[in-house]
Scaffold this active site. Structure first.
Site, PDB file in Angstrom:
ATOM      1  CG  HIS A   1      -0.249  -0.129   2.531  1.00  0.00           C
ATOM      2  ND1 HIS A   1       0.161  -1.340   3.024  1.00  0.00           N
ATOM      3  CD2 HIS A   1       0.112   0.782   3.468  1.00  0.00           C
ATOM      4  CE1 HIS A   1       0.735  -1.172   4.197  1.00  0.00           C
ATOM      5  NE2 HIS A   1       0.729   0.119   4.494  1.00  0.00           N
TER       6      HIS A   1
ATOM      7  CG  HIS B   1       0.867   5.341   4.215  1.00  0.00           C
ATOM      8  ND1 HIS B   1       0.028   5.307   5.298  1.00  0.00           N
ATOM      9  CD2 HIS B   1       1.584   4.185   4.265  1.00  0.00           C
ATOM     10  CE1 HIS B   1       0.231   4.193   5.986  1.00  0.00           C
ATOM     11  NE2 HIS B   1       1.177   3.490   5.383  1.00  0.00           N
TER      12      HIS B   1
END
Ligand code: AMP
Ligand code: ZN
Length: 138
Positions: free
Chosen positions: A99, A101
């Site tokens: 992922h 951010h």
């Protein structure tokens, strides 16, 4: 991955505040934001780290990352943003599904400062660069 929280979010089994979704990626608000608008972008295909992600999953991910970062900045009327990809426990990765951010930043917000830096001693940078080049060949 049946026990992966981000796979469950991608499958709609766990709710999220969705920002964007297509066949390949999902973006949603981080539940523990650093600032308003702190957004996570994930591939729907489960992989834990960037280097594990197949090129066909990386391509749409990177294209959306760029678009999303601009949208987050504009929506939050921010002056910039940080993109972070914590990879490995040592780097602070808690969720083992790749992922990014996206953290909108305002001038002087003090969220975090630049990291401490040092200067390579004579000859060390040459050695380090060569080590990395060697690993690229494997
Ligand atoms: P990392 O340390 O890079 O693995 O960060 C994982 C991030 O996922 C943290 O910032 C958490 O706040 C966020 N997070 C964990 N569970 C959820 C969830 N269910 N929905 C949204 N964000 C989450
Ligand atoms: Zn997953």
């Amino acid at each position: 991955m049946s026990d992966c929280i981000f796979c469950k979010i991608a499958a709609g089994q766990i709710g999220s505040f969705k920002v964007y979704e297509d066949d390949h990626v999902l973006a949603f608000l981080d539940i523990g934001p650093i600032r308003d608008g702190h957004t996570l972008l994930i591939p729907k295909h489960h992989c834990s780290r960037l280097e594990d992600c197949p090129p066909q999953a990386l391509e749409p991910l990177m294209a959306r990352l760029a678009q999303l970062a601009g949208a987050v900045q504009r929506a939050m009327e921010a002056d910039g943003y940080n993109i972070l990809c914590n990879s490995g426990r040592a780097a602070g990765q808690i969720v083992e599904h790749l992922h990014f951010h996206i953290i909108p930043r305002k001038t002087g917000d003090g969220v975090f400062k630049h990291w401490p830096s040092f200067q390579y001693p004579e000859g060390r940078a040459l050695q380090v660069a060569e080590k990395i080049r060697q690993k690229l060949k494997k």
